[in-house]
Design an enzyme around this catalytic site. Structure first.
Site, PDB file in Angstrom:
ATOM      1  N   GLU A 204      -1.041  -8.843   3.756  1.00 32.43           N
ATOM      2  CA  GLU A 204      -0.828  -9.304   5.132  1.00 32.43           C
ATOM      3  C   GLU A 204      -2.136  -9.664   5.826  1.00 32.43           C
ATOM      4  O   GLU A 204      -2.175 -10.515   6.731  1.00 32.43           O
ATOM      5  CB  GLU A 204      -0.060  -8.244   5.942  1.00 32.43           C
ATOM      6  CG  GLU A 204      -0.861  -7.064   6.457  1.00 32.43           C
ATOM      7  CD  GLU A 204      -1.221  -6.029   5.407  1.00 32.43           C
ATOM      8  OE1 GLU A 204      -1.900  -5.053   5.771  1.00 32.43           O
ATOM      9  OE2 GLU A 204      -0.813  -6.185   4.240  1.00 32.43           O
TER      10      GLU A 204
ATOM     11  N   HIS B 234      -3.445  -5.152   0.458  1.00 34.96           N
ATOM     12  CA  HIS B 234      -2.952  -5.572   1.773  1.00 34.96           C
ATOM     13  C   HIS B 234      -2.896  -7.094   1.883  1.00 34.96           C
ATOM     14  O   HIS B 234      -3.784  -7.725   2.466  1.00 34.96           O
ATOM     15  CB  HIS B 234      -3.835  -4.989   2.878  1.00 34.96           C
ATOM     16  CG  HIS B 234      -3.558  -3.546   3.142  1.00 34.96           C
ATOM     17  ND1 HIS B 234      -2.581  -3.130   4.015  1.00 34.96           N
ATOM     18  CD2 HIS B 234      -4.109  -2.419   2.623  1.00 34.96           C
ATOM     19  CE1 HIS B 234      -2.542  -1.800   4.033  1.00 34.96           C
ATOM     20  NE2 HIS B 234      -3.459  -1.352   3.201  1.00 34.96           N
TER      21      HIS B 234
ATOM     22  N   CYS C 203       0.839  -1.202   0.000  1.00 30.20           N
ATOM     23  CA  CYS C 203       0.000   0.000   0.000  1.00 30.20           C
ATOM     24  C   CYS C 203       0.879   1.259   0.000  1.00 30.20           C
ATOM     25  O   CYS C 203       1.491   1.584  -1.002  1.00 30.20           O
ATOM     26  CB  CYS C 203      -0.982  -0.032   1.162  1.00 30.20           C
ATOM     27  SG  CYS C 203      -2.352   1.141   0.984  1.00 30.20           S
TER      28      CYS C 203
END
Length: 228
Positions: A210, A208, A109
């Site tokens: 993660e 994202h 990001c």
């Protein structure tokens, strides 16, 4: 031995136990878990204008966060741009030195935007003004969800395979990728992934990974870090 993967961090007021609004070095736990599950040893890197820490790292994750200071790409701040100048100064030095040393890098990001600016690119400061919609950040704390269109033969296409759904939360985006190669787009044309084929592993994604513990991307970073 697990390769040591540095993760850049926020410095924000935080509250826990008896402590209230204490300036705190932090990062969402999703990042450390994603690195751990991919086989790396996560280490948090607070903002500091000393890049010597790179000598102890095998790889680096540029984490998300607030907007990047427009001065780094020759623009004036617009009304909705919110920055953390101390973090910006530290991380622009860190990423430039990491590129010089060919440290494997994954930008997430804001981290992708940082990679772009470090490579001479520029950003749109508020996407709704450019795209006419807010699907990349639909509401506070709500991820936008859509598919990415990836360039065949690119690193990101090889890693993602047929599962192209992504989760994003950002109101800024890449206007010009500078020296990097754009290898992924959203349906509205916004760049979603950038790469540098001239390095062993330099990849930025606007989403994202993660959050979903995506071992395709974090695993690739860890694999590159093992070869450092």
């Amino acid at each position: 031995m697990r390769p040591i993967i540095g993760i850049t961090t926020y410095v924000e007021p935080a509250t826990w136990g008896v402590w209230r609004d204490l300036p705190t070095t932090l990062v969402p736990h999703d990042y450390t878990e994603a690195v751990t599950q991919a086989g790396g040893r996560p280490v948090l890197i607070p903002p500091h204008e000393d890049t010597d820490v790179l000598g102890m790292l095998d790889g680096l994750v540029l984490a998300g966060g607030p907007d990047l200071s427009p001065g780094f790409y020759g623009a004036e701040p617009e009304p909705l741009t919110v920055t953390r100048p101390d973090r910006d100064r530290a991380e622009i030095l860190l990423v430039r030195r990491a590129l010089e040393l060919d440290v494997p890098l994954l930008g997430v990001c804001r981290g992708m935007q940082l990679l772009v600016v470090a490579n001479g690119g520029t950003l749109h400061q508020h996407l709704p003004d450019v795209l006419g919609h807010e699907r990349h950040r639909p509401a506070p704390g709500v991820y936008g969800e859509h598919d990415a269109s990836l360039v065949p033969g690119s690193r990101i296409a090889g890693l993602m395979g047929d599962e192209l759904g992504i989760r994003c939360f950002h109101h800024q985006g890449v206007a010009d990728a500078g020296k990097l190669t754009v290898t992924g787009h959203a349906a509205d044309g916004l760049p979603e992934a950038v790469e540098d084929p001239g390095h062993r592993f330099v990849l930025g994604v606007q989403w994202h990974p993660e959050v979903t513990r995506d071992e395709r991307l974090f695993g690739a970073l860890v694999a590159a870090a093992r070869q450092k």
